[in-house]
Scaffold this active site. Structure first.
Site, PDB file in Angstrom:
ATOM      1  N   CYS A  93       0.815  -1.224   0.000  1.00  0.00           N
ATOM      2  CA  CYS A  93       0.000   0.000   0.000  1.00  0.00           C
ATOM      3  C   CYS A  93       0.846   1.270   0.000  1.00  0.00           C
ATOM      4  O   CYS A  93       0.323   2.369  -0.200  1.00  0.00           O
ATOM      5  CB  CYS A  93      -0.943  -0.001   1.191  1.00  0.00           C
ATOM      6  SG  CYS A  93      -1.931  -1.491   1.280  1.00  0.00           S
ATOM      7  N   HIS A 145      -3.046   6.840   2.763  1.00  0.00           N
ATOM      8  CA  HIS A 145      -3.528   5.605   2.141  1.00  0.00           C
ATOM      9  C   HIS A 145      -4.953   5.343   2.622  1.00  0.00           C
ATOM     10  O   HIS A 145      -5.247   5.455   3.820  1.00  0.00           O
ATOM     11  CB  HIS A 145      -2.596   4.459   2.520  1.00  0.00           C
ATOM     12  CG  HIS A 145      -3.165   3.111   2.249  1.00  0.00           C
ATOM     13  ND1 HIS A 145      -3.770   2.796   1.054  1.00  0.00           N
ATOM     14  CD2 HIS A 145      -3.243   1.985   3.017  1.00  0.00           C
ATOM     15  CE1 HIS A 145      -4.181   1.543   1.101  1.00  0.00           C
ATOM     16  NE2 HIS A 145      -3.882   1.036   2.281  1.00  0.00           N
ATOM     17  N   ASN A 161     -10.393  -0.085  -0.252  1.00  0.00           N
ATOM     18  CA  ASN A 161      -8.934  -0.041  -0.082  1.00  0.00           C
ATOM     19  C   ASN A 161      -8.303  -0.674  -1.319  1.00  0.00           C
ATOM     20  O   ASN A 161      -8.400  -1.882  -1.523  1.00  0.00           O
ATOM     21  CB  ASN A 161      -8.569  -0.805   1.195  1.00  0.00           C
ATOM     22  CG  ASN A 161      -7.072  -0.840   1.455  1.00  0.00           C
ATOM     23  OD1 ASN A 161      -6.267  -0.723   0.540  1.00  0.00           O
ATOM     24  ND2 ASN A 161      -6.701  -1.040   2.706  1.00  0.00           N
TER      25      ASN A 161
HETATM   26  O1  UT7 Z   1      -4.218  -1.478   3.437  1.00  0.00           O
HETATM   27  C1  UT7 Z   1      -3.482  -2.444   4.073  1.00  0.00           C
HETATM   28  C2  UT7 Z   1      -3.444  -2.208   5.472  1.00  0.00           C
HETATM   29  N1  UT7 Z   1      -4.618  -2.754   6.107  1.00  0.00           N
HETATM   30  C3  UT7 Z   1      -5.267  -2.023   6.992  1.00  0.00           C
HETATM   31  O2  UT7 Z   1      -4.939  -0.893   7.188  1.00  0.00           O
HETATM   32  C4  UT7 Z   1      -6.372  -2.676   7.784  1.00  0.00           C
HETATM   33  C5  UT7 Z   1      -6.375  -2.092   9.170  1.00  0.00           C
HETATM   34  N2  UT7 Z   1      -7.353  -2.747  10.030  1.00  0.00           N
HETATM   35  C6  UT7 Z   1      -8.667  -2.523   9.910  1.00  0.00           C
HETATM   36  O3  UT7 Z   1      -9.099  -1.783   9.034  1.00  0.00           O
HETATM   37  C7  UT7 Z   1      -9.585  -3.176  10.900  1.00  0.00           C
HETATM   38  O4  UT7 Z   1      -8.814  -3.877  11.858  1.00  0.00           O
HETATM   39  C8  UT7 Z   1     -10.599  -4.155  10.256  1.00  0.00           C
HETATM   40  C9  UT7 Z   1     -11.628  -3.388   9.474  1.00  0.00           C
HETATM   41  C10 UT7 Z   1      -9.894  -5.174   9.368  1.00  0.00           C
HETATM   42  C11 UT7 Z   1     -11.349  -4.952  11.331  1.00  0.00           C
HETATM   43  O5  UT7 Z   1     -11.990  -4.045  12.212  1.00  0.00           O
HETATM   44  P1  UT7 Z   1     -11.809  -4.219  13.783  1.00  0.00           P
HETATM   45  O6  UT7 Z   1     -12.623  -3.174  14.402  1.00  0.00           O
HETATM   46  O7  UT7 Z   1     -10.334  -4.241  14.083  1.00  0.00           O
HETATM   47  O8  UT7 Z   1     -12.460  -5.632  14.040  1.00  0.00           O
HETATM   48  P2  UT7 Z   1     -11.806  -6.928  14.704  1.00  0.00           P
HETATM   49  O9  UT7 Z   1     -10.873  -7.605  13.757  1.00  0.00           O
HETATM   50  O10 UT7 Z   1     -11.311  -6.559  16.056  1.00  0.00           O
HETATM   51  O11 UT7 Z   1     -13.079  -7.854  14.866  1.00  0.00           O
HETATM   52  C12 UT7 Z   1     -14.159  -7.494  15.750  1.00  0.00           C
HETATM   53  C13 UT7 Z   1     -15.318  -8.435  15.471  1.00  0.00           C
HETATM   54  C14 UT7 Z   1     -14.910  -9.912  15.385  1.00  0.00           C
HETATM   55  O12 UT7 Z   1     -15.944 -10.673  15.966  1.00  0.00           O
HETATM   56  P3  UT7 Z   1     -15.792 -11.267  17.447  1.00  0.00           P
HETATM   57  O13 UT7 Z   1     -14.589 -12.151  17.389  1.00  0.00           O
HETATM   58  O14 UT7 Z   1     -15.588 -10.073  18.334  1.00  0.00           O
HETATM   59  O15 UT7 Z   1     -17.077 -11.977  17.649  1.00  0.00           O
HETATM   60  C15 UT7 Z   1     -14.873 -10.178  13.917  1.00  0.00           C
HETATM   61  O16 UT7 Z   1     -15.117 -11.535  13.603  1.00  0.00           O
HETATM   62  O17 UT7 Z   1     -15.886  -8.112  14.194  1.00  0.00           O
HETATM   63  C16 UT7 Z   1     -16.004  -9.300  13.424  1.00  0.00           C
HETATM   64  N3  UT7 Z   1     -15.919  -8.968  12.012  1.00  0.00           N
HETATM   65  C17 UT7 Z   1     -16.999  -8.632  11.295  1.00  0.00           C
HETATM   66  N4  UT7 Z   1     -18.303  -8.508  11.632  1.00  0.00           N
HETATM   67  C18 UT7 Z   1     -19.151  -8.131  10.661  1.00  0.00           C
HETATM   68  C19 UT7 Z   1     -14.841  -8.948  11.213  1.00  0.00           C
HETATM   69  N5  UT7 Z   1     -15.194  -8.573   9.966  1.00  0.00           N
HETATM   70  C20 UT7 Z   1     -16.536  -8.381  10.001  1.00  0.00           C
HETATM   71  C21 UT7 Z   1     -17.481  -8.014   9.037  1.00  0.00           C
HETATM   72  N6  UT7 Z   1     -18.763  -7.873   9.403  1.00  0.00           N
HETATM   73  N7  UT7 Z   1     -17.134  -7.749   7.748  1.00  0.00           N
END
Ligand code: UT7
Length: 319
Positions: free
Chosen positions: A119, A244, A275
Site C-alpha cells: 500500500c 492511504h 482499499n
Molecule cells: O491497506 C493495508 C493495510 N490494512 C489495513 O490498514 C487494515 C487495518 N485494520 C482494519 O481496518 C480493521 O482492523 C478491520 C476493518 C480489518 C477490522 O476491524 P476491527 O474493528 O479491528 O475488528 P476486529 O478484527 O477486532 O473484529 C471485531 C469483530 C470480530 O468478531 P468477534 O470475534 O468479536 O465476535 C470479527 O469476527 O468483528 C467481526 N468482524 C466482522 N463482523 C461483521 C470482522 N469482519 C466483520 C465483518 N462484518 N465484515
C-alpha cells in the site's frame, strides 16, 4: 574525482485514474458473507467499492489510468522515458507489467519496472521518479499504482473481502523550474511479515487487521511530522492530506493527533473506492481534483502504509 552533473528539479504534471465499472455495495457483500452495511460503514467507512471483471487486468487498468494522466498533463506517451508501476497483485512474477504498459501506450522503449511496496508502493515509486529526474536518469516519468486485489482476497473471508478492491491511478512526473516534490520519508517493520501476507502462489491474503490498525496509528502517524520537516514546511502549511485509504477510522484517528489547519482537505475516497492498496493514493487525489477540492498550487501530503510492513510519504505541489 567528482562528476560534473547538473541537478534538475521535478514536479507532478498531471494525475489520472481508472475505476472498474462494477460497483459492489455493502448490501451486495452481505448476501455473500455474514456482515452488514452498518458494520462496514462504522468500522471501515466504505459505502461501496469497484471490482474488476476478467477483462480488467493490471495492465489494462494501468493503461487506462495512464492515458488519463497523459491527457491531463498535456503530453503524449512518446515523451516518457521512464515507467514505474507499483503493485502487489501482479498475476505473475515474470515479466513485470511496466514494460507492457509502456508498449501499449506507445512509449519509445522507456526504462520500465515494477515496485512492490504494497500500500506504500505509489509513494515509493513517486520518490524514485522524482529522484530519477533530479539526477538526469529521466526527463518524463509515468508512475502508476494499480491493483486487482480481488484476485488475491478470499471472497468468503469477511475481514478482508469487505475492505479490498480494484483500480488504478497514475501520475506524470517531469522537469520543472523549481523542485515541487519533497523528499520521501520511508521505513519498514520487517519483524511483522505475517500482519498482511499471501503465503505462496496457491494462497490468498491473510490479515491481522488489529495489528495493522495499531501500527498505523502509533508508529506511522509520527512520520507525518518528519515528512513536513524534510520538505522544510510545517503541518500548518499543508492544504490537502491524502493518507492511504485503508480504513476511514485510521484517517480519523491520525487526524486527532496532528496539527493540520482546520480547513485542511482530507481525502475520503475509501467511501466509494474501498482499499485499493498502491492505487488508493492517486485514486483519492484524482477524486479530489474532480470534485474541485484539490487545486493547482496546493501543498499535498501523502502517506502510504501496509504489508511488509512498509510506509512512505512525501509532500508535493498540485499541478
Ligand atoms: O491497506 C493495508 C493495510 N490494512 C489495513 O490498514 C487494515 C487495518 N485494520 C482494519 O481496518 C480493521 O482492523 C478491520 C476493518 C480489518 C477490522 O476491524 P476491527 O474493528 O479491528 O475488528 P476486529 O478484527 O477486532 O473484529 C471485531 C469483530 C470480530 O468478531 P468477534 O470475534 O468479536 O465476535 C470479527 O469476527 O468483528 C467481526 N468482524 C466482522 N463482523 C461483521 C470482522 N469482519 C466483520 C465483518 N462484518 N465484515
Amino acid at each position: 574525482m567528482s562528476l560534473n552533473i547538473d541537478r534538475r528539479s521535478a514536479a507532478i504534471l498531471g494525475f489520472g485514474a481508472y475505476r472498474p465499472s462494477t460497483v459492489v455495495t455493502n448490501d451486495d457483500l452481505a448476501q455473500r458473507v455474514d456482515t452488514d452495511d452498518d458494520w462496514i460503514t462504522s468500522r471501515v467507512g466504505i459505502k461501496e467499492r469497484r471490482f474488476a471483471d476478467e477483462s480488467e487486468t493490471i495492465v489494462s487498468m494501468a493503461v487506462e489510468a495512464s492515458r488519463d494522466a497523459l491527457a491531463n498533463a498535456g503530453i503524449t506517451a512518446e515523451d516518457l522515458d521512464l515507467v514505474i508501476l507499483a503493485t502487489c497483485t501482479a498475476v505473475s512474477q515474470l515479466p513485470s507489467a511496466a514494460p507492457q504498459v509502456a508498449h501499449i501506450l506507445g512509449a519509445k522503449a522507456p526504462g520500465a519496472y515494477d515496485v512492490n511496496a504494497a500500500c506504500a508502493g505509489f509513494c515509493y515509486a513517486l520518490s524514485q521518479a522524482s529522484n530519477a529526474i533530479q539526477v538526469g536518469d529521466a526527463t518524463t516519468a509515468l508512475v502508476v499504482g494499480v491493483e486487482k486485489l480481488t484476485d488475491w482476497v478470499d471472497p468468503q473471508d469477511r475481514s478482508t473481502c469487505i475492505i479490498f478492491a480494484d483500480g488504478a491511478g497514475a501520475a506524470i512526473v517531469g522537469r520543472s523550474e523549481t523542485q515541487q516534490i519533497g523528499p520521501a520519508v520511508w521505513g519498514s517493520a520487517g519483524d511483522r511479515p505475517e500482519a498482511i501476507i499471501v503465503r505462496d502462489r496457491d494462497s490468498l491474503m491473510e490479515m491481522d487487521g488489529r495489528a495493522v490498525f495499531r501500527w498505523a496509528t502509533t508508529e506511522v502517524r509520527p512520520q507525518i511530522e518528519k515528512i513536513c520537516t524534510a520538505a522544510g514546511i510545517t503541518m500548518r502549511d499543508i492544504d490537502v492530506f491524502v493518507p492511504h485509504q485503508a480504513n476511514l477510522r485510521i484517517t480519523t484517528n491520525m487526524l486527532r493527533a496532528l496539527d493540520f489547519r482546520e480547513d485542511v482537505v482530507v481525502a475520503k475516497d475509501i467511501e466509494y473506492s474501498g482499499n485499493t492498496s498502491a492505487a488508493s493514493i492517486p485514486l483519492a487525489i484524482q477524486r479530489l481534483v474532480a470534485d474541485g477540492l484539490a487545486r493547482s498550487g496546493d501543498k499535498v501530503l501523502t502517506i502510504g502504509f501496509g504489508a511488509g510492513l512498509t510506509y512512505a510519504g512525501q509532500i508535493f505541489v498540485m499541478p
